[in-house]
Design an enzyme around this catalytic site. Sequence first.
Site, PDB file in Angstrom:
ATOM      1  N   LYS A 109      49.908 -29.865-111.755  1.00  0.00           N
ATOM      2  CA  LYS A 109      48.776 -28.452-111.198  1.00  0.00           C
ATOM      3  C   LYS A 109      48.218 -28.752-112.568  1.00  0.00           C
ATOM      4  CE  LYS A 109      50.219 -23.527-110.811  1.00  0.00           C
ATOM      5  NZ  LYS A 109      51.469 -22.719-110.913  1.00  0.00           N
TER       6      LYS A 109
ATOM      7  N   GLU B 275      46.718 -20.709-112.447  1.00  0.00           N
ATOM      8  CA  GLU B 275      48.117 -19.511-112.716  1.00  0.00           C
ATOM      9  C   GLU B 275      48.077 -20.249-114.476  1.00  0.00           C
ATOM     10  OE1 GLU B 275      50.122 -18.068-108.597  1.00  0.00           O
ATOM     11  OE2 GLU B 275      50.801 -19.659-109.616  1.00  0.00           O
TER      12      GLU B 275
ATOM     13  N   ARG C   8      39.827 -14.941-103.829  1.00  0.00           N
ATOM     14  CA  ARG C   8      40.629 -15.970-103.803  1.00  0.00           C
ATOM     15  C   ARG C   8      40.691 -17.003-103.422  1.00  0.00           C
ATOM     16  NH1 ARG C   8      47.171 -14.687-105.572  1.00  0.00           N
ATOM     17  NH2 ARG C   8      47.884 -16.753-104.642  1.00  0.00           N
TER      18      ARG C   8
ATOM     19  N   ASP D  79      48.949 -18.597 -99.664  1.00  0.00           N
ATOM     20  CA  ASP D  79      49.987 -19.525-100.281  1.00  0.00           C
ATOM     21  C   ASP D  79      51.111 -18.572 -99.740  1.00  0.00           C
ATOM     22  OD1 ASP D  79      51.428 -19.923-102.852  1.00  0.00           O
ATOM     23  OD2 ASP D  79      51.466 -18.099-103.702  1.00  0.00           O
TER      24      ASP D  79
ATOM     25  N   GLU E  72      59.386 -18.776-100.021  1.00  0.00           N
ATOM     26  CA  GLU E  72      58.751 -17.853-100.936  1.00  0.00           C
ATOM     27  C   GLU E  72      59.386 -16.387-100.445  1.00  0.00           C
ATOM     28  OE1 GLU E  72      56.223 -19.385-103.386  1.00  0.00           O
ATOM     29  OE2 GLU E  72      55.955 -17.476-104.445  1.00  0.00           O
TER      30      GLU E  72
HETATM   31  O1  GCW Z   1      53.097 -19.231-104.989  1.00  0.00           O
HETATM   32  C1  GCW Z   1      53.390 -19.380-106.072  1.00  0.00           C
HETATM   33  C2  GCW Z   1      54.425 -19.269-106.741  1.00  0.00           C
HETATM   34  C3  GCW Z   1      54.424 -19.899-107.880  1.00  0.00           C
HETATM   35  C4  GCW Z   1      54.442 -21.401-108.397  1.00  0.00           C
HETATM   36  C5  GCW Z   1      52.498 -21.579-107.173  1.00  0.00           C
HETATM   37  C6  GCW Z   1      51.994 -22.942-107.417  1.00  0.00           C
HETATM   38  C7  GCW Z   1      55.318 -23.125-108.892  1.00  0.00           C
HETATM   39  O2  GCW Z   1      54.685 -17.485-107.047  1.00  0.00           O
HETATM   40  O3  GCW Z   1      55.903 -19.788-108.392  1.00  0.00           O
HETATM   41  O4  GCW Z   1      54.305 -22.266-109.538  1.00  0.00           O
HETATM   42  O5  GCW Z   1      52.955 -20.800-106.084  1.00  0.00           O
HETATM   43  O6  GCW Z   1      52.698 -23.593-105.879  1.00  0.00           O
HETATM   44  O7  GCW Z   1      51.884 -24.010-108.248  1.00  0.00           O
END
Ligand code: GCW
Length: 717
Positions: free
Chosen positions: A302, A306, A351, A380, A408
């Site tokens: 990654k 973020e 986004r 997401d 999540e």
């Molecule tokens: O959905 C978001 C989550 C993060 C996660 C990110 C990702 C691992 O809230 O916690 O980080 O995606 O997929 O990188």
Amino acid sequence: MKEFLCACLFLIAMPSAKADDGYRLWLRYELVNNSTLLSNYRNAVTSVYLPGTSPSLLAAKDELQMGLEGLLGKKVSFQNTLANAQLVVGTPASSSQIAALPLSNQLSKAGDEGFVIVSTTRSQKKIIAIAANTDIGVLYGVFHFLRLMQTQQNIQHLAVTSAPKTKYRLIDHWDNLNRTVERGYAGFSIWNWHTLPRYIDQRYIDYARANASIGINGVVVTNVNANALILTKEYLEKVAALANVFRPYGIKIYLTGRFSAPIEIGKLKTADPLNAEVRQWWKNKIDEIYTNIPDFGGFLIKANSEGQPGPQDYKRTHADGANMFAEALAPHKGIVMWRAFVYSNESPEDRLKQAYAEFKPLDGKFNNNVAIQVKNGPLDFQPREPFSPLFGAMPKTPLFIEYQLTQEYLGFSTHLVFMAPLFKEVLNADTYEKGKGSTVAKVLDGSLDGQALTGMAGVANIGNDINWTGHPFGQANWYTLGRLAWDHQLSSAQIANEWVRQTFGNSKPLVDTVEKMMLSSREAMVNYMTPLGLHHIMGYGHHYGPAPWFDKASRADWNPVYFHKADSIGIGFDRTANGTNYLSQYAPEVRKQFEDINTCPEEYLLWFHHVSWKHTMKSGRNLWEELCYRYYAGVDSVRVMQKEWNSLEKLVDKQRFNQVKMLLAVQEKEAVWWRNSCLLYFQTFSKMPIPPSYEKPDQTLEYYKNLNFPFAPGNGR
Ligand code: GCW
């Protein structure tokens, strides 16, 4: 004595009376409780010929012995020669007697990992052969055979040839080195870095067995929000110990690569992927990994997402970054899975458009051991998303799909939601890349664009809770990932059916009822959380529960209000040409369908359109009434699930019966919470009443807004 016998028979006939903590997952191997079948099975398979001594064949043998003895309630005898055996298991290479069986036709279709299971005759004697070209194929065949028996199939005329449709079938752990699990709701990480490498927890072996039983062949053990320490000598020894446990089960280990590791643990001044010293550092590091773990799988990365470091910190592209790793991994046959989940802190752009905008121009620029790992949807892991527009847009690049097993956004581990329908919806979606029928599944299995590197990954929902996944039904999602990665054509119903039979039992009312619950559960959740294409309206940070009103996050696109855009006119995010034009990222056929409010499927309506509260829906209700209808229907479906589950009290062991019963009560309460707080909040814009025939919300909007959850799990990094 008679009474004693009766009592014993009673106990055998009532396996459900036994407590079951769920640890055995779908590998329970309970005594077959149908006497005709039991005697058929006993007649067919109690003497086995399984030659060979490789670790994978020994694992197959152990499993077969444990499985058969459990299912048959009887010892099986392993023979030294095929002559005395009813069940013959192995590869042509492991035994000349197996090589002599007429299986070459089928075996030619089984490939490296597949298997055949056939009923055949030898010297006028009926036998069953489980054969494969490789030892790991044999292990997969054994698991499949045990599955046939656990699900009480007829094994008299077997003619199975099975080979996986994707090559890399992965579980991605978001496990931190301190054993917290990002977005984990089933306890702490199962990796005990303190006691590794010398202490091998039985759990690691059982984990490997479970994965192998569904064809998972790769495990990323660490969080994508990565910690460079995993790459130090001390940790690599521990990782190597895990790799040793997994190897017989055909599972390779992968790590997450922290892009800035050369600075953090290598003491370099930069992590620029075009800097020679940096490249050498990674090459040395990767060589070091391979001396510890000769079959190391590679990296999942990654980057520039973020807040994670990445090549763009040095004005380089994702391709520059990925190819640096790829080059160092290539001599060892390792791969790079580079995530497309990127969105910039600075960009005000929708986004959803950012991944495509960054990656599409790089199509064809990645080395051939790089796959781009794309989340199923553009945002997401929401309860429902359209497929990511990257599928179908990068024909020159291998794409893996990433699903999220951990819930999540799907109620954590207290909500029952069976994800096969969600996964299948995406697989069946048509990208129109090469005209009608260019499904996401065909992108993934490589058939559409002739890709050899193919894969499917699921973010783990596994922790050290005794039943692994917290919710007993979370196990089904882990199971589904493996089964679909092996064969994306399996239906949700088939997968549910298999899983229930193995996990709970084979009685018809049990199987029918649980299957029905499972198949309705995802739509129920969409309805009580985010109906009609709503998305990202959950609590901030921890993501627990509803907070459509939330608008205090540091960046706009972390706020629910940004995503639903409710106002006095209507609700929904306009992503047509009049809005952000996100729709332009799809093929014209897809775009056309979504762009027209009249042809856009209602389940995606508010994803793509800002729609008037008064808009007439297909049902004849206006949008506001439809929203109410859906939220109420969602809660009703949970109540139906509760009733259905309650009807199973005598058919499920007490422990799991009570667990699921309690969890369904939590789910019902939380579904009501979602429904009430979302409708009360959206009502402040629509100014229309909740139809009087519905039960009234029992709390005020203020009440819901003031709720606090300092204990919500999964958010710690
Ligand atoms: O959905 C978001 C989550 C993060 C996660 C990110 C990702 C691992 O809230 O916690 O980080 O995606 O997929 O990188």
